[in-house]
Design a protein around this motif. Structure first.
Motif, PDB file in Angstrom:
ATOM      1  N   SER B  26     -36.954  54.185 -88.545  1.00 44.09           N
ATOM      2  CA  SER B  26     -36.422  53.632 -87.530  1.00 44.09           C
ATOM      3  C   SER B  26     -35.007  53.785 -87.111  1.00 44.09           C
ATOM      4  O   SER B  26     -34.397  54.034 -85.899  1.00 44.09           O
ATOM      5  CB  SER B  26     -37.376  52.481 -86.820  1.00 44.09           C
ATOM      6  OG  SER B  26     -38.692  52.598 -86.439  1.00 44.09           O
ATOM      7  N   ILE B  27     -34.105  52.489 -88.565  1.00 38.51           N
ATOM      8  CA  ILE B  27     -33.196  53.092 -88.510  1.00 38.51           C
ATOM      9  C   ILE B  27     -32.312  54.244 -88.668  1.00 38.51           C
ATOM     10  O   ILE B  27     -31.794  54.678 -87.964  1.00 38.51           O
ATOM     11  CB  ILE B  27     -33.094  52.075 -89.733  1.00 38.51           C
ATOM     12  CG1 ILE B  27     -33.751  50.184 -89.992  1.00 38.51           C
ATOM     13  CG2 ILE B  27     -31.475  51.928 -89.626  1.00 38.51           C
ATOM     14  CD1 ILE B  27     -33.087  49.947 -90.875  1.00 38.51           C
ATOM     15  N   PHE B 148     -32.126  46.233 -83.841  1.00 43.32           N
ATOM     16  CA  PHE B 148     -33.490  45.073 -83.868  1.00 43.32           C
ATOM     17  C   PHE B 148     -34.177  45.017 -82.373  1.00 43.32           C
ATOM     18  O   PHE B 148     -35.298  44.910 -82.883  1.00 43.32           O
ATOM     19  CB  PHE B 148     -32.546  43.642 -84.173  1.00 43.32           C
ATOM     20  CG  PHE B 148     -31.770  43.839 -85.417  1.00 43.32           C
ATOM     21  CD1 PHE B 148     -32.520  43.823 -86.601  1.00 43.32           C
ATOM     22  CD2 PHE B 148     -30.526  43.616 -85.199  1.00 43.32           C
ATOM     23  CE1 PHE B 148     -31.160  44.089 -87.623  1.00 43.32           C
ATOM     24  CE2 PHE B 148     -29.845  43.936 -86.485  1.00 43.32           C
ATOM     25  CZ  PHE B 148     -30.640  43.760 -87.388  1.00 43.32           C
ATOM     26  N   LYS B 149     -33.998  46.247 -81.647  1.00 39.57           N
ATOM     27  CA  LYS B 149     -34.604  46.139 -80.722  1.00 39.57           C
ATOM     28  C   LYS B 149     -35.502  46.847 -80.818  1.00 39.57           C
ATOM     29  O   LYS B 149     -36.635  46.686 -80.523  1.00 39.57           O
ATOM     30  CB  LYS B 149     -33.790  46.619 -79.143  1.00 39.57           C
ATOM     31  CG  LYS B 149     -34.061  46.576 -78.007  1.00 39.57           C
ATOM     32  CD  LYS B 149     -33.751  47.415 -76.967  1.00 39.57           C
ATOM     33  CE  LYS B 149     -34.550  47.555 -75.656  1.00 39.57           C
ATOM     34  NZ  LYS B 149     -34.051  48.423 -74.497  1.00 39.57           N
ATOM     35  N   GLU B 150     -35.361  48.395 -81.597  1.00 40.79           N
ATOM     36  CA  GLU B 150     -36.690  49.378 -81.513  1.00 40.79           C
ATOM     37  C   GLU B 150     -37.767  48.068 -82.586  1.00 40.79           C
ATOM     38  O   GLU B 150     -38.472  48.635 -82.674  1.00 40.79           O
ATOM     39  CB  GLU B 150     -35.650  50.538 -82.519  1.00 40.79           C
ATOM     40  CG  GLU B 150     -36.430  51.420 -83.304  1.00 40.79           C
ATOM     41  CD  GLU B 150     -37.053  52.199 -82.070  1.00 40.79           C
ATOM     42  OE1 GLU B 150     -36.413  52.438 -81.133  1.00 40.79           O
ATOM     43  OE2 GLU B 150     -37.712  53.251 -81.946  1.00 40.79           O
ATOM     44  N   LEU B 151     -37.017  47.406 -83.961  1.00 40.45           N
ATOM     45  CA  LEU B 151     -37.853  47.158 -85.100  1.00 40.45           C
ATOM     46  C   LEU B 151     -38.534  45.620 -83.836  1.00 40.45           C
ATOM     47  O   LEU B 151     -39.626  45.608 -84.510  1.00 40.45           O
ATOM     48  CB  LEU B 151     -37.417  46.397 -86.101  1.00 40.45           C
ATOM     49  CG  LEU B 151     -36.240  47.408 -86.957  1.00 40.45           C
ATOM     50  CD1 LEU B 151     -35.610  46.795 -87.829  1.00 40.45           C
ATOM     51  CD2 LEU B 151     -37.799  48.625 -87.406  1.00 40.45           C
ATOM     52  N   VAL B 156     -29.425  37.845 -83.258  1.00 38.84           N
ATOM     53  CA  VAL B 156     -28.357  37.823 -83.091  1.00 38.84           C
ATOM     54  C   VAL B 156     -27.524  38.851 -84.096  1.00 38.84           C
ATOM     55  O   VAL B 156     -27.339  39.107 -84.881  1.00 38.84           O
ATOM     56  CB  VAL B 156     -28.344  36.441 -82.851  1.00 38.84           C
ATOM     57  CG1 VAL B 156     -27.859  35.771 -83.957  1.00 38.84           C
ATOM     58  CG2 VAL B 156     -26.518  36.293 -82.122  1.00 38.84           C
ATOM     59  N   VAL B 157     -26.581  39.634 -83.114  1.00 33.74           N
ATOM     60  CA  VAL B 157     -25.126  39.914 -83.861  1.00 33.74           C
ATOM     61  C   VAL B 157     -24.740  39.379 -82.994  1.00 33.74           C
ATOM     62  O   VAL B 157     -23.739  39.406 -82.370  1.00 33.74           O
ATOM     63  CB  VAL B 157     -25.085  41.794 -83.518  1.00 33.74           C
ATOM     64  CG1 VAL B 157     -24.327  42.258 -83.996  1.00 33.74           C
ATOM     65  CG2 VAL B 157     -26.354  42.319 -83.490  1.00 33.74           C
ATOM     66  N   LYS B 158     -24.427  38.645 -84.223  1.00 25.04           N
ATOM     67  CA  LYS B 158     -22.457  37.779 -83.869  1.00 25.04           C
ATOM     68  C   LYS B 158     -21.372  38.899 -84.383  1.00 25.04           C
ATOM     69  O   LYS B 158     -21.761  39.555 -85.434  1.00 25.04           O
ATOM     70  CB  LYS B 158     -22.665  36.796 -84.781  1.00 25.04           C
ATOM     71  CG  LYS B 158     -23.510  35.960 -84.199  1.00 25.04           C
ATOM     72  CD  LYS B 158     -23.571  34.766 -85.555  1.00 25.04           C
ATOM     73  CE  LYS B 158     -24.719  33.123 -84.928  1.00 25.04           C
ATOM     74  NZ  LYS B 158     -24.250  32.031 -85.549  1.00 25.04           N
TER      75      LYS B 158
END
Lengths: 421, 421
Positions: B26-27, B148-151, B156-158
């Motif tokens: 996925s990545i 993270f959406k795919e997984l 949250v990405v800060k």
């Protein structure tokens, strides 16, 4: 500081790495079609596991990279996947048999360097643990045939059985104490030729009559059937040749070669080795065999049969590189050139991506000709121009980089067009 | 010999490895959608490259595995992909910029062990070399969100910018000589809380008024827009906050957190860090930032800007394991049980395989109930029985292992049925 790689290691830039990953994916796919599941063991193993007396043998141990952790524990880098597999099986008694696993990754050997030989190399191993039947060896033989077919590499998968070799030596009257040593000499046949093998056997003190008989039997020519027929008549001990006959019934595409020996000491039955045809690369592109004793030794001397095959990714890629003319330089399908419309171009790029199209947008505000040069050098098949004119018309300008043809189309049409290729 | 792994290393049996490979695929897929191509550098690097003064910094070097080859050359195991990337770029001046590459593989650190922290771990790195524009950082931020959406991991990405932190310290009147040290303390905010950070800053001799002002500014709450607005009014040096505003225009889904600092010394602009939400795992699942100085230093002090993001595969899989209830135990879709028909069953198996279906056949002549037990334990969804009765009828008996339903169908129907699932 010198800008150098460690000796015997390689870098792979994208052109080569894209090809390597395609090959790896193809091999993985075949392994899974045959019902093998992935496992992973670490690169770092304990020194005492890697040097266990029933492991890889003296020759390999000379080439092992060793190190210590900060707790002064002696470690080594794995030199193959077979010893770690034995440890894994021994430590996981809950694993159901047959244990059909594959592992793909780097192995390390601090050995002499030759063309095509590296200190860090990638192997793709597939093994069946727990099955003593020839059926397991046949599955592995069929996998080898399937992998090279999938990769479109003309290849021969040679097969022999150590028990056939033993029977030949017995028949020829070679002293049993000499068998291992004689087999290691026979292993050099393909490389050195008959005359040299004969000389080496003489030097090892093998009886002249016995040498003549051995040479005669391992030089049998003909189809698989013909060779089996001759040996069935010639050999007293029929166990090996019967196994060969059985394997050929399930895996007819391999070539029975009763001179194939393979260097490793731990093989106990079938041995196999694959070579590319019509290639300058003469070293093997894969090999394997049955090793019924190793895993059981790790489990405290339980009988635990096993058989495996290992593909050498580096050599396989070297063979493919002889044929490939145009390497793919990039995974990108569409390159978007914004003409003062970065934000809108980024939106188009994101839309392509969410439709599964590998897309890239200029991030450097380059001019059009520099962007075209980049797309060209990277062999990106499609370029999209997106300026205020296109923005107004709610269209993008697509250029097919091969034909040079340009057309004004909607993003929806663009997606359809690229997806259908 | 003790049957043990090297300390701090892990084995992955198939149940876990199947999940790991799914995540890795996925990545990789997201990286390629964004137009990043793969490269590979070796595990072994020269000691002097890994310890170059502009490389990873003292803390990491303490944790490096070191070794020698047989030629007494000093080597180390790579501890990240960034230093090898710098070497790769410096050694390949022909590479076109922007150089957008990804690399997935093992890294090694001989550090203290904590839950979720290993000495051999897998990282998935994506970097853009040659672009100083915020657009590059925005692409990386969007990749983090997309991964993270795919997984399906709520995360949250800060994001912050070192220049914003510098401006805050300047504004608060912290002495410039204290900036690096103060930033390392601020980095601990999420872990230790405000009170401890305040104490540590006091201990470091920072002026009380300055501390109060720093704390006030890094504690700003609200939406991204609100935070940007406050800081635009509060800060004299606007460079960082303007970059933040620009990045948010291209990557609106990240969270601006002006207390985010990150430990590494080599960051020069944006820093990012991702955390899983609704998870027990509080350590970061990815992070990155801009490092405009490192690669150029390897090239003999040319300016060569770069920005990257690194995903920690082990931690990501740990997060996913909290949710997954039934691990896939095997890649096999159909398990064929021959009832005295091995050769014909093997043919059916091969036919399924050539139609892209992962298929396995009993190789051990087990009885039916033992075979069903095996298929069950391995969570194989379909079993096929194939005896003389079926052979005569030119049918196979398919059992759906979930429903228990059985039906007599042709191989063609079997292929269609399984393929359509």
């Amino acid at each position: 500081m010198e800008l150098k790689r460690a000796k015997g290691t390689q870098d792979f830039l994208s052109n080569e790495m894209i090809l390597r990953l395609e090959v790896e994916d193809s091999i993985r796919n075949i392994f899974e079609l045959y019902g093998f599941s992935p496992v992973e063991t670490p690169v770092l193993e304990r020194f005492d596991v890697l040097t266990a007396k029933f492991a890889g043998g003296e020759e390999i141990l000379k080439e092992m990279f060793t190190l210590q952790d900060q707790g002064k524990r002696k470690l080594g880098l794995r030199y193959d996947f077979t010893v770690p597999l034995a440890r894994l099986v021994a430590m996981n008694p809950q694993v159901k048999l047959p244990f059909k696993r594959y592992q793909i990754g780097k192995n390390f050997r601090d050995g002499p360097l030759k063309p095509g030989r590296y200190r860090e190399f990638t192997q793709c191993d597939v093994d069946i643990v727990g099955v003593s039947s020839v059926k397991a060896d046949a599955e592995l033989a069929n996998i080898a045939v399937a992998v090279f077919k999938e990769l479109k590499i003309p290849a021969v998968v040679k097969m022999n059985n150590r028990k056939v070799l033993d029977a030949i030596l017995e028949e020829a009257g070679v002293k049993k104490s000499q068998w291992v040593s004689v087999i290691l000499t026979i292993d050099k046949l393909a490389k050195l030729g008959l005359a040299s093998v004969k000389k080496e056997l003489q030097a090892k003190g093998v009886d002249a009559k016995a040498i003549a008989k051995v040479i005669k039997l391992i030089s049998i020519k003909g189809s698989n059937k013909e060779k089996v027929k001759v040996l069935k008549t010639a050999l007293k001990n029929q166990e090996g040749i019967k196994e060969v006959e059985e394997l050929l019934a399930f895996a007819p595409r391999v070539e029975f070669d009763c001179s194939l020996a393979r260097g490793l000491v731990y093989y106990t039955g079938f041995v196999m080795e694959a070579f590319a045809l019509k290639s300058k690369i003469s070293s093997s592109i894969g090999g394997g065999g049955r090793y019924d004793d190793m895993i059981g030794s790790f489990k405290g001397n339980i009988f635990c049969p096993a058989s495996g095959f290992s593909f050498g990714l580096d050599t396989i890629v070297d063979v493919l590189k002889e044929k490939v003319k145009n390497f793919k330089q990039s995974v990108t399908t569409v390159f978007i050139i914004p003409i003062k419309t970065f934000k809108e171009s980024l939106q188009v790029t994101q839309e392509l991506r969410s439709n599964g199209i590998n897309a890239e947008v200029d991030l450097m505000d380059k001019n059009i000709s520099k962007n075209l040069d980049y797309a060209n050098k990277k062999s990106i098949p499609f370029v999209v121009f997106f300026g205020n004119d296109e923005l107004k018309k709610k269209r993008v300008k697509l250029r097919d980089m091969k034909s040079g043809k340009e057309e004004l189309i909607t993003v929806k049409e663009l997606i359809k067009k690229v997806t259908n290729l």
